[in-house]
Write a protein that holds these residues in place. Structure first.
Motif, PDB file in Angstrom:
ATOM      1  N   ILE A   1     -30.728 -18.087 -27.785  1.00 54.64           N
ATOM      2  CA  ILE A   1     -31.503 -17.567 -28.909  1.00 54.64           C
ATOM      3  C   ILE A   1     -31.582 -18.607 -30.016  1.00 54.64           C
ATOM      4  O   ILE A   1     -32.646 -18.830 -30.617  1.00 54.64           O
ATOM      5  CB  ILE A   1     -30.882 -16.258 -29.420  1.00 54.64           C
ATOM      6  CG1 ILE A   1     -31.021 -15.161 -28.354  1.00 54.64           C
ATOM      7  CG2 ILE A   1     -31.530 -15.815 -30.729  1.00 54.64           C
ATOM      8  CD1 ILE A   1     -30.322 -13.867 -28.701  1.00 54.64           C
TER       9      ILE A   1
ATOM     10  N   GLN B   1     -26.471 -15.946 -27.135  1.00 56.38           N
ATOM     11  CA  GLN B   1     -26.743 -16.386 -28.505  1.00 56.38           C
ATOM     12  C   GLN B   1     -27.072 -17.878 -28.569  1.00 56.38           C
ATOM     13  O   GLN B   1     -27.820 -18.314 -29.451  1.00 56.38           O
ATOM     14  CB  GLN B   1     -25.546 -16.072 -29.402  1.00 56.38           C
ATOM     15  CG  GLN B   1     -25.301 -14.587 -29.604  1.00 56.38           C
ATOM     16  CD  GLN B   1     -26.504 -13.892 -30.234  1.00 56.38           C
ATOM     17  OE1 GLN B   1     -27.102 -14.405 -31.176  1.00 56.38           O
ATOM     18  NE2 GLN B   1     -26.853 -12.726 -29.706  1.00 56.38           N
TER      19      GLN B   1
ATOM     20  N   LYS C   1     -29.992 -12.495 -24.087  1.00 50.24           N
ATOM     21  CA  LYS C   1     -28.770 -12.020 -24.739  1.00 50.24           C
ATOM     22  C   LYS C   1     -27.825 -13.148 -25.139  1.00 50.24           C
ATOM     23  O   LYS C   1     -26.993 -12.958 -26.021  1.00 50.24           O
ATOM     24  CB  LYS C   1     -28.027 -11.052 -23.800  1.00 50.24           C
ATOM     25  CG  LYS C   1     -28.873  -9.868 -23.340  1.00 50.24           C
ATOM     26  CD  LYS C   1     -29.437  -9.078 -24.501  1.00 50.24           C
ATOM     27  CE  LYS C   1     -30.293  -7.920 -24.036  1.00 50.24           C
ATOM     28  NZ  LYS C   1     -30.896  -7.178 -25.159  1.00 50.24           N
TER      29      LYS C   1
ATOM     30  N   GLU D   1     -35.525 -11.576 -28.373  1.00 48.42           N
ATOM     31  CA  GLU D   1     -34.106 -11.206 -28.335  1.00 48.42           C
ATOM     32  C   GLU D   1     -33.853  -9.927 -27.548  1.00 48.42           C
ATOM     33  O   GLU D   1     -32.707  -9.643 -27.193  1.00 48.42           O
ATOM     34  CB  GLU D   1     -33.585 -11.064 -29.760  1.00 48.42           C
ATOM     35  CG  GLU D   1     -33.427 -12.409 -30.469  1.00 48.42           C
ATOM     36  CD  GLU D   1     -33.162 -12.268 -31.956  1.00 48.42           C
ATOM     37  OE1 GLU D   1     -32.953 -11.102 -32.401  1.00 48.42           O
ATOM     38  OE2 GLU D   1     -33.172 -13.277 -32.670  1.00 48.42           O
TER      39      GLU D   1
END
Length: 378
Positions: A196, A193, A191, A187
């Motif tokens: 991620i 989301q 960046k 992470e």
């Protein structure tokens, strides 16, 4: 305006330009559209099916390829999981049991796109050059060449083959990788989301907060990245110039044995923070003239600076037993001679390339001829 003010202005403009280029670079690779691109998914599928196109699951997926790619894109854009579970089985490699969790082709294509266009381009910038596993233009032979290069440079620097090598191995490396530490490290570089979340979806099914499974590209890339703090500790804190790592096998070359022991104590502290355990049974310090055991080979430094590459005796014994077993299978008709010839030529070519083994290969050729001279009919 003074000359100092003009220089300061130029410096600020150049700094702003560098920041804009860096931001554009990050945006390019953090863009979720790189993963959800149909062309990328199609290319990833073509690469993923190499060598396994005979499987029924691959053929079923390819029969409705465009619809499957469309379904994948819809799931990605909707934030739904694309994980399809695993095909689990056990392999026994030289008496060691390995549990494999093979990823379904539907998920494998997405993983390959995610790794090739997002994960690898981002995290590879933080990896040291001599981290040689599972990366483009690197691999097994790259790591071996780097070890030979390090040995040669060591001789040119110190004008002697007197020195030591610290060889370190981890206990159950993949099973010791903690998800929370891995997620936190990744992470820092990614960046978006959505990316991620996708990474979490790929890693979390392998265990309850710990371990990575064999058979997944995301696991392979995560494994080479996980020990990155240890690599930087050795290179930057210990100042070891001649160092290399291939997954969980690593070596350090230095003329002082005592300093290598100090480095080992520092490495234990870094590994403890990562949740890794050094296998002290396989960790050892050897003299360079006696040979460095690395990736199924022994690489020793001669007094004249020449690097001698030898195969481990265990691998030669294993090949002799295998040829004798092949001979029995050919006699009872359970194996074709053409398959034996292909397997032996593959082994022979690999050893000729990697090792100084002229006489060893010549003896093995004699055994091969004695066992199969009567079966030279395809």
């Amino acid at each position: 305006m003074t000359s100092g003010e003009r220089k300061e202005g130029r410096y600020q403009r150049r700094k702003a330009l560098r920041d804009r280029k860096k931001q554009a670079f990050l945006i390019q690779f953090d863009d979720f559209a790189l993963v959800a691109d149909p062309n990328h998914l199609y290319i990833a599928f073509r690469k993923s099916r190499r060598g396994v196109s005979w499987k029924e699951s691959i053929q079923r997926y390819e029969a409705n390829l465009l619809l499957n790619i469309l379904e994948t894109i819809q799931k990605l854009n909707a934030g739904e999981s694309v994980c399809c579970g695993f095909a689990e089985f056990d392999l026994f490699e030289r008496g060691k049991k390995r549990h494999i969790k093979s990823v379904h082709i539907f998920e494998r294509a997405v993983q390959k796109t995610f790794c090739d266009y997002v994960l690898v381009p981002i995290i590879s910038r933080s990896l040291i050059y001599d981290n040689g596993a599972s990366l483009k233009n690197k691999g097994l032979h790259f790591s071996i060449r780097r070890l030979i290069t390090h040995l040669s440079k060591y001789y040119r620097h110190y004008k002697t083959n007197e020195g030591y090598c610290l060889q370190v191995d981890f206990s159950k490396y993949f099973d010791s990788i903690r998800h929370d530490i891995l997620f936190k490290a990744v992470e820092k570089h990614i960046k978006d989301q959505r990316l991620i979340k996708l990474f979490h979806d790929f890693v979390s099914p392998f265990g309850d907060g710990i371990s990575l499974g064999l058979g997944s590209q995301v696991s392979q890339i995560s494994a080479i990245f996980y020990a990155n703090p240890l690599d930087h500790f050795i290179k930057e804190k210990c100042r070891i110039k001649y160092y290399g790592r291939y997954m969980d096998d690593l070596y350090l070359l230095h003329p002082d044995k005592g300093y290598l022991l100090q480095c080992l104590e520092g490495m234990k502290k870094v590994c403890a923070e990562l949740g890794l355990t050094i296998n002290m049974r396989k960790t050892r310090i050897t003299k360079l003239k006696d040979g460095v055991h690395f990736l199924k080979g022994v690489y020793s430094l001669n007094p004249n600076g020449k690097v001698i590459r030898r195969a481990k005796p265990e691998s030669m014994k294993r090949m002799r037993r295998k040829l004798k077993k092949f001979s029995r299978l050919v006699e009872i008709g359970r194996m074709k001679y053409s398959d034996v010839r292909t397997a032996y030529q593959s082994w022979r070519g690999s050893y000729r390339r990697r090792f100084n083994a002229f006489h060893t290969i010549k003896r093995m050729d004699g055994l091969y001829n004695r066992l199969f001279i009567n079966y030279r009919r395809v």
